[in-house]
Scaffold this motif. Structure first.
Motif, PDB file in Angstrom:
ATOM      1  N   VAL A  56       0.763  -1.123  -0.020  1.00 42.39           N
ATOM      2  CA  VAL A  56       0.089  -0.030   0.050  1.00 42.39           C
ATOM      3  C   VAL A  56       0.882   1.283  -0.025  1.00 42.39           C
ATOM      4  CG1 VAL A  56      -1.590   1.290   1.191  1.00 42.39           C
ATOM      5  CG2 VAL A  56      -1.880  -1.386   1.196  1.00 42.39           C
ATOM      6  N   ASN A  57       1.937   1.347   0.849  1.00 41.74           N
ATOM      7  CA  ASN A  57       2.641   2.581   0.891  1.00 41.74           C
ATOM      8  C   ASN A  57       4.154   1.914   0.606  1.00 41.74           C
ATOM      9  OD1 ASN A  57       0.472   4.363   1.754  1.00 41.74           O
ATOM     10  ND2 ASN A  57       0.723   3.024   3.659  1.00 41.74           N
ATOM     11  N   THR A  58       5.133   3.114   0.338  1.00 45.85           N
ATOM     12  CA  THR A  58       6.373   2.870   0.270  1.00 45.85           C
ATOM     13  C   THR A  58       7.216   2.906   1.543  1.00 45.85           C
ATOM     14  OG1 THR A  58       7.264   5.108  -0.291  1.00 45.85           O
ATOM     15  CG2 THR A  58       6.464   3.713  -2.155  1.00 45.85           C
ATOM     16  N   PRO A  59       8.183   2.504   1.719  1.00 44.11           N
ATOM     17  CA  PRO A  59       8.892   2.773   2.964  1.00 44.11           C
ATOM     18  C   PRO A  59       9.314   4.307   3.234  1.00 44.11           C
ATOM     19  CG  PRO A  59      10.153   1.325   1.784  1.00 44.11           C
ATOM     20  CD  PRO A  59       9.004   1.606   1.167  1.00 44.11           C
ATOM     21  N   ASP A  60       9.807   4.538   4.276  1.00 46.16           N
ATOM     22  CA  ASP A  60      10.383   5.710   4.508  1.00 46.16           C
ATOM     23  C   ASP A  60      11.927   5.495   3.951  1.00 46.16           C
ATOM     24  OD1 ASP A  60      11.964   8.076   5.513  1.00 46.16           O
ATOM     25  OD2 ASP A  60      10.757   7.989   7.339  1.00 46.16           O
ATOM     26  N   PHE A  61      12.634   6.368   3.071  1.00 47.10           N
ATOM     27  CA  PHE A  61      13.882   6.112   2.590  1.00 47.10           C
ATOM     28  C   PHE A  61      15.040   6.987   3.229  1.00 47.10           C
ATOM     29  CE2 PHE A  61      10.683   5.851  -0.830  1.00 47.10           C
ATOM     30  CZ  PHE A  61      10.970   4.364  -1.119  1.00 47.10           C
ATOM     31  N   THR A  62      14.472   7.636   4.416  1.00 47.76           N
ATOM     32  CA  THR A  62      15.488   8.431   5.136  1.00 47.76           C
ATOM     33  C   THR A  62      17.006   7.699   5.334  1.00 47.76           C
ATOM     34  OG1 THR A  62      13.699   9.531   6.100  1.00 47.76           O
ATOM     35  CG2 THR A  62      15.742  10.067   6.930  1.00 47.76           C
ATOM     36  N   SER A  85      -0.608   3.307  -2.899  1.00 46.23           N
ATOM     37  CA  SER A  85      -1.474   4.512  -3.382  1.00 46.23           C
ATOM     38  C   SER A  85      -0.712   6.061  -2.906  1.00 46.23           C
ATOM     39  CB  SER A  85      -2.558   4.605  -2.240  1.00 46.23           C
ATOM     40  OG  SER A  85      -2.197   4.548  -0.864  1.00 46.23           O
ATOM     41  N   SER A  86       0.528   5.698  -2.569  1.00 48.80           N
ATOM     42  CA  SER A  86       1.536   6.928  -1.972  1.00 48.80           C
ATOM     43  C   SER A  86       2.895   6.549  -2.079  1.00 48.80           C
ATOM     44  CB  SER A  86       1.094   7.675  -0.704  1.00 48.80           C
ATOM     45  OG  SER A  86       1.353   6.788   0.373  1.00 48.80           O
ATOM     46  N   VAL A  87       3.689   7.537  -2.463  1.00 44.36           N
ATOM     47  CA  VAL A  87       5.077   7.483  -2.373  1.00 44.36           C
ATOM     48  C   VAL A  87       5.444   8.351  -1.158  1.00 44.36           C
ATOM     49  CG1 VAL A  87       7.438   7.726  -3.386  1.00 44.36           C
ATOM     50  CG2 VAL A  87       5.527   6.932  -4.572  1.00 44.36           C
ATOM     51  N   HIS A  88       6.524   7.889  -0.196  1.00 41.97           N
ATOM     52  CA  HIS A  88       6.725   8.594   0.904  1.00 41.97           C
ATOM     53  C   HIS A  88       7.702  10.013   0.483  1.00 41.97           C
ATOM     54  CE1 HIS A  88       8.877   9.571   4.781  1.00 41.97           C
ATOM     55  NE2 HIS A  88       7.840   8.707   5.463  1.00 41.97           N
ATOM     56  N   LYS A  89       7.300  10.949   1.105  1.00 40.36           N
ATOM     57  CA  LYS A  89       7.990  12.030   0.972  1.00 40.36           C
ATOM     58  C   LYS A  89       9.408  12.228   1.052  1.00 40.36           C
ATOM     59  CE  LYS A  89       7.328  14.183   5.623  1.00 40.36           C
ATOM     60  NZ  LYS A  89       6.558  15.324   6.581  1.00 40.36           N
ATOM     61  N   GLY A 113      -0.300  10.151  -7.389  1.00 40.01           N
ATOM     62  CA  GLY A 113       0.682  11.255  -7.501  1.00 40.01           C
ATOM     63  C   GLY A 113       1.931  10.913  -6.840  1.00 40.01           C
ATOM     64  N   ILE A 114       2.855  11.716  -7.038  1.00 41.39           N
ATOM     65  CA  ILE A 114       4.194  11.585  -6.339  1.00 41.39           C
ATOM     66  C   ILE A 114       4.677  13.007  -5.644  1.00 41.39           C
ATOM     67  CG2 ILE A 114       5.208   9.514  -7.611  1.00 41.39           C
ATOM     68  CD1 ILE A 114       6.530  11.413  -9.431  1.00 41.39           C
TER      69      ILE A 114
END
Length: 427
Positions: free
Chosen positions: A100-106, A123-127, A148-149
């Motif tokens: 459902v969501n991408t992980p946090d890429f920090t 549904s979403s890409v992490h900011k 969207g991204i």
């Protein structure tokens, strides 16, 4: 039972660098990775019953490659904001249809290849995606639920390849949200079949762009692309609402051809212009005060800078056959080149194929034409060898590598080396 075996295995090998759990159909949860701090490669692909990835995966600071390809029951994955994956280069989630969501890429600042192809529930890409300043390849192909991204993708100064093909709910692309950064290294942009209602005006800022795929969208016009002087591939086919194409890039001294030197597998892709199945589009451009044919403008760019165009060159537009053709055949034919007076000034040979479709079915070809360009100065001798060949499919038989320069050979070797290197890490 399987988890217990994996935990014992990990504890007994603290210096383990590679772990392959691929296609473990009974694996439901991964082990705690804190016992394998030196792990560099982790393959969990094809684990179709995997539900949970242990959060300790975010502590693997030496991990270079991670694949969760086709883990079709995985819904979420958490790297934790305090994670440290400073060595991670390749991350593949393709085929995770329930993600459902991408992980946090920090914690993964050094990522170069990131793939989410076919993640149809995403549904979403992490900011945090905007912080991946070394990312070169980013693909979200066929993420049908993605709307969207984040706007901060403009800050990704190393990104060369962005693929959003088949993101059906995508209504706009946030290009140009930051005035100081415009995806300055982007070479390939695929926005095909995204249901786009308009093309961002800021597209003209992508001056390094060489390949642009906009086919299958709903926009009525596209903004000026005159500044995209390195463009060698433009696909506008199946844009049924497209009415106006303002212009095409002129010839330029801009250094092109980077795509074929930097992208894996690039040598299988052709250059060209594709503008078919656009029933409302006029075939004329009004450029520099003169009405010009779309294909003539594009062909002039090829003649002026042939080094920018590789792997063959197509122009597919709705048009009658040119009057300057030397020879032609109707129906399925196999043409053999007998004598070829190759001159160093030659750019190549022009072939024309025309298709006429039945009204009953788009897939049925009513007529098929082969035509070859010929001149008196440099004649090309050929004949029809259809009856001499066992395979009846239409084709042209040319000498293998009939005109390859020394520079081309060096480039071939470099591209093959890079392709092999990527293959070794699973791409």
């Amino acid at each position: 039972m399987l988890i217990g075996v994996l935990v014992d295995y990990a504890q007994n090998f603290p210096c383990l660098k590679r772990m392959d759990l691929s296609n473990s159909k009974y694996l439901v949860e991964t082990p705690d990775f804190s016992e394998t701090p030196k792990l560099e490669r982790l393959d969990i692909s094809g684990c179709t019953n995997l539900l949970c990835v242990h959060p300790s995966i975010g502590l693997l600071k030496k991990l270079v490659f991670l694949s969760l390809r086709n883990c079709s029951n995985l819904v979420n994955i958490n790297f934790d904001r305090g994670s440290n994956q400073s060595s991670l280069t390749v991350l593949d989630f393709s085929g995770c249809i329930k993600l459902v969501n991408t992980p946090d890429f920090t914690g993964a600042k050094n990522l170069k290849y990131l793939v989410f192809d076919g993640c149809s529930s995403l549904s979403s890409v992490h900011k945090s995606i905007g912080g991946l300043l070394k990312l070169e390849f980013f693909s979200l192909r066929n993420c049908k639920s993605l709307v969207g991204i984040p706007n901060n993708i403009n800050a990704m100064k190393s990104l060369q390849h962005l693929d959003l093909r088949g993101c059906l709910k995508f209504e706009n692309l946030p290009i140009g949200q930051y005035s100081y950064m415009w995806l300055i290294c982007l070479i390939v942009l695929d926005l095909s079949f995204c249901n786009l209602l308009e093309v961002p005006v800021a597209l003209r800022k992508l001056e390094c762009l060489e390949r642009l795929n906009l086919q299958g969208n709903k926009f009525r016009t596209i903004p000026s692309i005159r500044s995209l002087t390195r463009l060698t591939y433009l696909n506008l086919s199946h844009c049924h609402n497209l009415e106006t194409l303002l212009d095409l890039p002129p010839t330029s001294d801009s250094l092109g051809g980077r795509y074929f030197k930097t992208m894996s597998g690039a040598r299988d892709d052709r250059s060209g212009l594709y503008v078919f199945d656009c029933p409302k589009l006029t075939k004329w451009l009004y450029m520099d005060g003169v009405h010009r044919n779309i294909e003539h403008v594009w062909l002039a760019r090829l003649i002026e800078k042939p080094c920018h165009f590789r792997c063959g060159f197509d122009i597919v537009v709705p048009r009658d056959f040119p009057l300057w053709l030397g020879h032609g055949y109707i129906g399925s034919s196999i043409i053999r080149i007998k004598n070829l007076n190759v001159n160093e000034d030659w750019l190549g040979i022009a072939f024309f194929a025309g298709f006429e479709l039945n009204n009953a079915s788009k897939g049925d070809i009513d007529q098929f034409h082969w035509c070859l360009f010929d001149t008196c100065e440099h004649p090309v001798d050929f004949d029809d060898v259809t009856n001499d060949m066992t395979n009846p499919e239409p084709k042209i038989r040319l000498p293998y590598n009939w005109l390859v320069t020394e520079k081309d050979e060096v480039e071939n070797i470099e591209a093959k080396t890079k392709e092999n290197n990527l293959s070794n890490v699973g791409l």
